[in-house]
Write a protein that holds these residues in place. Structure first.
Motif, PDB file in Angstrom:
ATOM      1  N   LEU A   1       0.839  -1.193   0.000  1.00  0.00           N
ATOM      2  CA  LEU A   1       0.000   0.000   0.000  1.00  0.00           C
ATOM      3  C   LEU A   1       0.874   1.242   0.000  1.00  0.00           C
ATOM      4  O   LEU A   1       1.774   1.380   0.835  1.00  0.00           O
ATOM      5  CB  LEU A   1      -0.914  -0.012   1.233  1.00  0.00           C
ATOM      6  N   THR A   2       0.625   2.151  -0.927  1.00  0.00           N
ATOM      7  CA  THR A   2       1.413   3.382  -1.010  1.00  0.00           C
ATOM      8  C   THR A   2       0.724   4.502  -0.228  1.00  0.00           C
ATOM      9  O   THR A   2      -0.414   4.367   0.213  1.00  0.00           O
ATOM     10  CB  THR A   2       1.562   3.839  -2.468  1.00  0.00           C
ATOM     11  N   ASP A   3       1.420   5.617  -0.090  1.00  0.00           N
ATOM     12  CA  ASP A   3       0.788   6.836   0.391  1.00  0.00           C
ATOM     13  C   ASP A   3      -0.030   7.428  -0.762  1.00  0.00           C
ATOM     14  O   ASP A   3      -0.154   6.820  -1.834  1.00  0.00           O
ATOM     15  CB  ASP A   3       1.849   7.824   0.873  1.00  0.00           C
ATOM     16  N   PHE A   4      -0.572   8.629  -0.576  1.00  0.00           N
ATOM     17  CA  PHE A   4      -1.367   9.259  -1.625  1.00  0.00           C
ATOM     18  C   PHE A   4      -0.470   9.665  -2.803  1.00  0.00           C
ATOM     19  O   PHE A   4       0.641  10.181  -2.618  1.00  0.00           O
ATOM     20  CB  PHE A   4      -2.087  10.491  -1.092  1.00  0.00           C
ATOM     21  N   LEU A   5      -0.983   9.456  -3.991  1.00  0.00           N
ATOM     22  CA  LEU A   5      -0.282   9.795  -5.229  1.00  0.00           C
ATOM     23  C   LEU A   5      -1.098  10.824  -5.995  1.00  0.00           C
ATOM     24  O   LEU A   5      -2.329  10.767  -6.011  1.00  0.00           O
ATOM     25  CB  LEU A   5      -0.099   8.551  -6.103  1.00  0.00           C
ATOM     26  N   ASP A   6      -0.401  11.756  -6.642  1.00  0.00           N
ATOM     27  CA  ASP A   6      -1.115  12.687  -7.518  1.00  0.00           C
ATOM     28  C   ASP A   6      -1.406  11.982  -8.847  1.00  0.00           C
ATOM     29  O   ASP A   6      -0.921  10.860  -9.083  1.00  0.00           O
ATOM     30  CB  ASP A   6      -0.339  13.999  -7.694  1.00  0.00           C
ATOM     31  N   PRO A   7      -2.214  12.578  -9.730  1.00  0.00           N
ATOM     32  CA  PRO A   7      -2.602  11.878 -10.960  1.00  0.00           C
ATOM     33  C   PRO A   7      -1.428  11.418 -11.828  1.00  0.00           C
ATOM     34  O   PRO A   7      -1.469  10.340 -12.413  1.00  0.00           O
ATOM     35  CB  PRO A   7      -3.464  12.915 -11.688  1.00  0.00           C
ATOM     36  N   ARG A   8      -0.388  12.223 -11.926  1.00  0.00           N
ATOM     37  CA  ARG A   8       0.774  11.817 -12.720  1.00  0.00           C
ATOM     38  C   ARG A   8       1.462  10.614 -12.085  1.00  0.00           C
ATOM     39  O   ARG A   8       1.854   9.670 -12.783  1.00  0.00           O
ATOM     40  CB  ARG A   8       1.748  12.983 -12.864  1.00  0.00           C
ATOM     41  N   GLU A   9       1.605  10.625 -10.776  1.00  0.00           N
ATOM     42  CA  GLU A   9       2.215   9.488 -10.089  1.00  0.00           C
ATOM     43  C   GLU A   9       1.360   8.232 -10.236  1.00  0.00           C
ATOM     44  O   GLU A   9       1.894   7.119 -10.347  1.00  0.00           O
ATOM     45  CB  GLU A   9       2.428   9.832  -8.622  1.00  0.00           C
ATOM     46  N   GLN A  10       0.055   8.394 -10.249  1.00  0.00           N
ATOM     47  CA  GLN A  10      -0.833   7.251 -10.475  1.00  0.00           C
ATOM     48  C   GLN A  10      -0.592   6.669 -11.859  1.00  0.00           C
ATOM     49  O   GLN A  10      -0.545   5.443 -12.040  1.00  0.00           O
ATOM     50  CB  GLN A  10      -2.291   7.681 -10.337  1.00  0.00           C
ATOM     51  N   PHE A  11      -0.449   7.553 -12.850  1.00  0.00           N
ATOM     52  CA  PHE A  11      -0.200   7.100 -14.219  1.00  0.00           C
ATOM     53  C   PHE A  11       1.117   6.322 -14.303  1.00  0.00           C
ATOM     54  O   PHE A  11       1.183   5.247 -14.917  1.00  0.00           O
ATOM     55  CB  PHE A  11      -0.158   8.303 -15.166  1.00  0.00           C
ATOM     56  N   ILE A  12       2.162   6.859 -13.677  1.00  0.00           N
ATOM     57  CA  ILE A  12       3.466   6.187 -13.708  1.00  0.00           C
ATOM     58  C   ILE A  12       3.383   4.837 -13.008  1.00  0.00           C
ATOM     59  O   ILE A  12       3.882   3.822 -13.518  1.00  0.00           O
ATOM     60  CB  ILE A  12       4.543   7.072 -13.040  1.00  0.00           C
ATOM     61  N   THR A  13       2.736   4.815 -11.840  1.00  0.00           N
ATOM     62  CA  THR A  13       2.626   3.566 -11.079  1.00  0.00           C
ATOM     63  C   THR A  13       1.907   2.494 -11.879  1.00  0.00           C
ATOM     64  O   THR A  13       2.371   1.349 -11.975  1.00  0.00           O
ATOM     65  CB  THR A  13       1.892   3.820  -9.750  1.00  0.00           C
ATOM     66  N   GLU A  14       0.787   2.868 -12.479  1.00  0.00           N
ATOM     67  CA  GLU A  14       0.029   1.890 -13.266  1.00  0.00           C
ATOM     68  C   GLU A  14       0.841   1.419 -14.470  1.00  0.00           C
ATOM     69  O   GLU A  14       0.841   0.234 -14.806  1.00  0.00           O
ATOM     70  CB  GLU A  14      -1.290   2.499 -13.721  1.00  0.00           C
ATOM     71  N   SER A  15       1.557   2.335 -15.104  1.00  0.00           N
ATOM     72  CA  SER A  15       2.366   1.972 -16.279  1.00  0.00           C
ATOM     73  C   SER A  15       3.470   0.992 -15.913  1.00  0.00           C
ATOM     74  O   SER A  15       3.714   0.020 -16.637  1.00  0.00           O
ATOM     75  CB  SER A  15       2.978   3.231 -16.897  1.00  0.00           C
ATOM     76  N   VAL A  16       4.146   1.235 -14.798  1.00  0.00           N
ATOM     77  CA  VAL A  16       5.255   0.363 -14.392  1.00  0.00           C
ATOM     78  C   VAL A  16       4.728  -1.007 -13.958  1.00  0.00           C
ATOM     79  O   VAL A  16       5.282  -2.037 -14.330  1.00  0.00           O
ATOM     80  CB  VAL A  16       6.067   1.016 -13.250  1.00  0.00           C
ATOM     81  N   ILE A  17       3.672  -1.038 -13.195  1.00  0.00           N
ATOM     82  CA  ILE A  17       3.129  -2.319 -12.724  1.00  0.00           C
ATOM     83  C   ILE A  17       2.613  -3.146 -13.889  1.00  0.00           C
ATOM     84  O   ILE A  17       2.767  -4.371 -13.923  1.00  0.00           O
ATOM     85  CB  ILE A  17       2.001  -2.090 -11.697  1.00  0.00           C
ATOM     86  N   GLN A  18       2.056  -2.495 -14.896  1.00  0.00           N
ATOM     87  CA  GLN A  18       1.527  -3.219 -16.042  1.00  0.00           C
ATOM     88  C   GLN A  18       2.622  -3.813 -16.911  1.00  0.00           C
ATOM     89  O   GLN A  18       2.346  -4.635 -17.765  1.00  0.00           O
ATOM     90  CB  GLN A  18       0.632  -2.292 -16.882  1.00  0.00           C
ATOM     91  N   HIS A  19       3.871  -3.381 -16.701  1.00  0.00           N
ATOM     92  CA  HIS A  19       4.977  -3.977 -17.454  1.00  0.00           C
ATOM     93  C   HIS A  19       5.280  -5.396 -16.980  1.00  0.00           C
ATOM     94  O   HIS A  19       5.996  -6.129 -17.629  1.00  0.00           O
ATOM     95  CB  HIS A  19       6.246  -3.115 -17.316  1.00  0.00           C
ATOM     96  N   GLY A  20       4.763  -5.751 -15.817  1.00  0.00           N
ATOM     97  CA  GLY A  20       5.010  -7.089 -15.299  1.00  0.00           C
ATOM     98  C   GLY A  20       3.749  -7.925 -15.334  1.00  0.00           C
ATOM     99  O   GLY A  20       2.711  -7.501 -15.813  1.00  0.00           O
ATOM    100  N   GLU A  21       3.866  -9.136 -14.831  1.00  0.00           N
ATOM    101  CA  GLU A  21       2.709 -10.024 -14.770  1.00  0.00           C
ATOM    102  C   GLU A  21       2.508 -10.446 -13.324  1.00  0.00           C
ATOM    103  O   GLU A  21       3.306 -10.127 -12.455  1.00  0.00           O
ATOM    104  CB  GLU A  21       2.919 -11.254 -15.657  1.00  0.00           C
ATOM    105  N   GLU A  22       1.417 -11.085 -13.068  1.00  0.00           N
ATOM    106  CA  GLU A  22       1.108 -11.666 -11.763  1.00  0.00           C
ATOM    107  C   GLU A  22       0.726 -10.638 -10.709  1.00  0.00           C
ATOM    108  O   GLU A  22       0.592 -10.971  -9.535  1.00  0.00           O
ATOM    109  CB  GLU A  22       2.292 -12.511 -11.237  1.00  0.00           C
ATOM    110  N   LEU A  23       0.546  -9.384 -11.116  1.00  0.00           N
ATOM    111  CA  LEU A  23       0.188  -8.355 -10.148  1.00  0.00           C
ATOM    112  C   LEU A  23      -1.060  -7.609 -10.597  1.00  0.00           C
ATOM    113  O   LEU A  23      -1.288  -7.401 -11.788  1.00  0.00           O
ATOM    114  CB  LEU A  23       1.324  -7.344  -9.965  1.00  0.00           C
ATOM    115  N   GLY A  24      -1.862  -7.187  -9.622  1.00  0.00           N
ATOM    116  CA  GLY A  24      -2.975  -6.290  -9.879  1.00  0.00           C
ATOM    117  C   GLY A  24      -2.727  -4.977  -9.172  1.00  0.00           C
ATOM    118  O   GLY A  24      -1.846  -4.864  -8.309  1.00  0.00           O
ATOM    119  N   ILE A  25      -3.495  -3.958  -9.524  1.00  0.00           N
ATOM    120  CA  ILE A  25      -3.347  -2.655  -8.867  1.00  0.00           C
ATOM    121  C   ILE A  25      -4.722  -2.012  -8.725  1.00  0.00           C
ATOM    122  O   ILE A  25      -5.562  -2.123  -9.621  1.00  0.00           O
ATOM    123  CB  ILE A  25      -2.382  -1.747  -9.660  1.00  0.00           C
TER     124      ILE A  25
END
Length: 258
Positions: free
Chosen positions: A34-58
């Protein structure tokens, strides 16, 4: 691994590294992160990086539908997280409404004045009747004990439920456009309907914020999820970059927030 950095600005690389660290924790330890609060740009980066892998949801949640700042919950895909796993606390600020008024900058300044990071706080909500805010549950007791004044105004905090949150419904206007560049001055020229020269002056004079920070470099590159505030012209979000035209211009979608 290094290829992932090419999708983001150089100044965002430390945050990308942080997201990669969150990803490693979720994968290696088979648990939610669980992260702290993210602004919209940070949310975009987080989702983009996590989607580069498999076996994880967000999952993102900021306390109510339409929240701007949200916490991210990264989890192995065999788990089924709930909203309660995001661990949020909700407060109403009580004060002498007949005699004083509270403003967003003063409340935010007082919250940060407790010694906590901005990332511990979500949206600050100002309606005609109430002032409310959202924070991470791990700091709720500390905030309740420490926040006794906003500026010179005495205040008290009342913990409320999620159902009692009164979000301010922002009107949005979606607009598709084409721009010659993703430079800050070009984007500002498009949203303010001014010449590139005049837009450059706005930037250099400190009248433009990107993700709530004054940015005086006209060549600063804007990306998906970035929030822009142009004094005198309003707030905008670059929602999507939709490829290029035959004339090599960027097709983009802006969201005007009012």
């Amino acid at each position: 691994m290094s290829d992932i950095y090419q999708h983001f600005r150089k100044d965002e690389q430390p945050f990308v590294d942080q997201v990669l660290g969150w990803k490693k924790i979720a994968l290696d330890q088979y648990r939610m992160k669980l992260t702290d609060f993210l602004d919209p740009r940070e949310q975009f980066i987080t989702e983009s990086v996590i989607q580069h892998g498999e076996e994880l949801g967000i999952m993102f949640f900021g306390g109510y539908e339409g929240a701007e700042r949200k916490r991210a919950l990264i989890y192995p895909d065999y788990l089924e997280p709930s909203i309660q796993d995001v661990e949020l606390s909700y407060f109403q600020v009580n004060y002498a409404k007949k005699f004083i008024s509270l403003e967003h900058p003063k409340l935010l300044g007082s919250l940060i004045g407790t010694g906590l990071k901005r990332q511990k706080f979500g949206d600050l909500l100002f309606s005609e009747e109430d002032v409310q805010f959202i924070c991470t549950s791990d700091v709720a007791d500390f905030v309740r004990a420490q926040l006794t004044h906003v500026g010179r105004a005495a205040v008290s905090l009342e913990e409320i439920t999620q159902a009692e949150i009164k979000p301010v419904i922002m009107k949005t206007d979606i607009k598709e456009d084409t721009i010659s560049s993703l430079r800050l001055d070009a984007v500002c020229a498009a949203v303010s309907r001014q010449s590139r020269q005049k837009a450059q002056l706005l930037v250099k004079n400190g009248l433009v914020k990107v993700n709530w920070k004054v940015t005086e470099d006209p060549s600063f590159t804007i990306g998906e999820g970035d929030q822009l505030s142009v004094r005198g012209f309003g707030r905008f979000s670059l929602k999507t970059i939709d490829g290029k035209t035959k004339k090599d211009k960027f097709k983009v979608t802006f969201e005007l927030l009012t």
